[in-house]
Scaffold this active site. Structure first.
Site, PDB file in Angstrom:
ATOM      1  N   LYS A  51     -15.750  -6.056  18.582  1.00  0.00           N
ATOM      2  CA  LYS A  51     -15.039  -5.780  17.699  1.00  0.00           C
ATOM      3  C   LYS A  51     -14.886  -7.151  16.869  1.00  0.00           C
ATOM      4  O   LYS A  51     -14.731  -8.434  16.828  1.00  0.00           O
ATOM      5  CB  LYS A  51     -13.319  -5.892  18.239  1.00  0.00           C
ATOM      6  CG  LYS A  51     -12.373  -5.659  16.915  1.00  0.00           C
ATOM      7  CD  LYS A  51     -11.427  -4.961  18.193  1.00  0.00           C
ATOM      8  CE  LYS A  51      -9.478  -6.205  18.320  1.00  0.00           C
ATOM      9  NZ  LYS A  51      -9.748  -7.587  17.587  1.00  0.00           N
TER      10      LYS A  51
ATOM     11  N   GLU B  34      -3.164  -3.505  12.820  1.00  0.00           N
ATOM     12  CA  GLU B  34      -2.338  -4.254  13.118  1.00  0.00           C
ATOM     13  C   GLU B  34      -1.101  -4.610  12.549  1.00  0.00           C
ATOM     14  O   GLU B  34      -0.977  -5.013  10.999  1.00  0.00           O
ATOM     15  CB  GLU B  34      -2.935  -5.755  13.690  1.00  0.00           C
ATOM     16  CG  GLU B  34      -1.673  -6.283  14.870  1.00  0.00           C
ATOM     17  CD  GLU B  34      -2.548  -6.856  15.687  1.00  0.00           C
ATOM     18  OE1 GLU B  34      -3.470  -7.319  15.695  1.00  0.00           O
ATOM     19  OE2 GLU B  34      -1.617  -8.134  15.980  1.00  0.00           O
TER      20      GLU B  34
HETATM   21  O1  KIV Z   1      -7.233  -9.516  21.212  1.00  0.00           O
HETATM   22  C1  KIV Z   1      -6.290  -8.512  21.079  1.00  0.00           C
HETATM   23  O2  KIV Z   1      -6.006  -8.248  22.292  1.00  0.00           O
HETATM   24  C2  KIV Z   1      -6.310  -8.261  19.937  1.00  0.00           C
HETATM   25  C3  KIV Z   1      -5.401  -6.148  19.822  1.00  0.00           C
HETATM   26  C4  KIV Z   1      -4.176  -6.831  19.977  1.00  0.00           C
HETATM   27  C5  KIV Z   1      -5.950  -5.806  19.100  1.00  0.00           C
HETATM   28  O3  KIV Z   1      -7.271  -7.524  19.095  1.00  0.00           O
END
Ligand code: KIV
Length: 291
Positions: free
Chosen positions: A122, A191
């Site tokens: 991600k 978010e």
């Molecule tokens: O780092 C994380 O836990 C996140 C989530 C809140 C989506 O990016």
């Protein structure tokens, strides 16, 4: 009925996420940072496990996610993938691991897959992140996008606050989400975004949206492990729903243990090992004869 939304055995196939969106079946994602949390998340039936850089705060005690390093995230991802076998495991690329160049971004994404067993990575942001997404997807690593409140750039966003709350900012967010999909993301985290805007983005995208503080219109939801279970006792954002108070349960268990140790109630016979009588007698005789 199976606690899993659809697939019956083995790792969730990535294309199944699109099917879930098409069928209107909601997707559950949770963060996990080690073997037991990965295993419990798997057993509970989540589709997606995120090894978030939120670990910097909830596991490592930093004030923000910025200090998280590749080495730390690799170690945590490696542990989580040993526990989470059925969900797709997504490793969060920490701040500094993809900004420098496309080459560095690909190298680090590949490390998550090869060394830590992640299924995908991600990346936060759009704009300059788009070319990194293209490079990583081009190298064969699936990418999840993340827009709205992106904690790695909280300073530039003016703090940890909701995004897209003016028409102009909502338009930018909408375009960013579409651009991330066009760049190859298989899903996008939204978010701290107004629910009405998140719903519109969700309708516009073919890939699923995973909301955190973005309302029920998203295709799925994500919460941080420590927030969900009441293990992180800092001030929780309004979008957190706490399903348990494990910090309190752990504290009470430890207090009972300390009291048992001090009062000699632990260990009991069932917690100790025996030795046959004749062996003990021989040992005592040896001890008596020893000068
Ligand atoms: O780092 C994380 O836990 C996140 C989530 C809140 C989506 O990016």
């Amino acid at each position: 009925m199976s606690k899993y939304a659809s697939w019956t055995h083995g790792k969730l196939p990535l294309p199944e996420l699109l099917e879930l969106k098409c069928r209107g079946q909601k997707i559950a994602m949770v963060t996990a940072y080690d073997f037991p949390s990965g295993r419990i998340a798997d057993e509970a039936g989540v589709e997606l496990v995120l090894v978030g850089d939120s670990a910097a705060m909830v596991v490592l005690g930093h004030d923000s996610t910025v200090p998280a390093t590749m080495d730390e995230l690799l170690l945590l991802t490696r542990a989580a993938t040993r526990g989470a076998k059925r969900p797709l495991v997504i490793a969060d690329m920490p701040f500094g691991s993809f900004q420098v160049s496309g080459e560095v971004a690909v190298e680090n994404a590949v490390r998550f897959v090869k060394e830590a067993g992640a299924d995908a990575v991600k990346l936060e942001g759009a704009g300059p992140t788009l070319s990194r997404v293209q490079a990583i997807v081009g190298a064969g690593v699936p990418v999840m996008g993340h827009v709205g409140l992106t904690p790695q750039s909280a300073t530039m966003l003016g703090g940890f606050k909701a995004q897209g709350r003016t028409a102009e900012k909502a338009e930018r967010l909408y375009e960013d989400a579409l651009a991330l999909e066009a760049a190859g993301c298989f899903a996008i985290v939204l978010e701290a975004v107004p629910a009405a805007i998140a719903s519109r983005v969700t309708e516009a995208l073919q890939v699923p949206t995973i909301g955190i503080g973005a309302g029920a219109g998203c295709d799925g939801q994500v919460l941080v492990w420590h927030d969900l279970l009441g293990l992180y006792e800092g001030k929780a954002p309004r979008f957190v729903k706490r399903y348990a108070d494990l910090a309190d349960a752990a504290r009470r268990a430890l207090e009972a243990y300390v009291a048992d140790v001090r009062e000699g109630r632990f260990p009991e016979e069932q917690h100790t090992y025996a030795i046959p009588d004749e062996e003990l007698e021989a040992f005592e005789a040896w001890l008596g004869a020893r000068v």
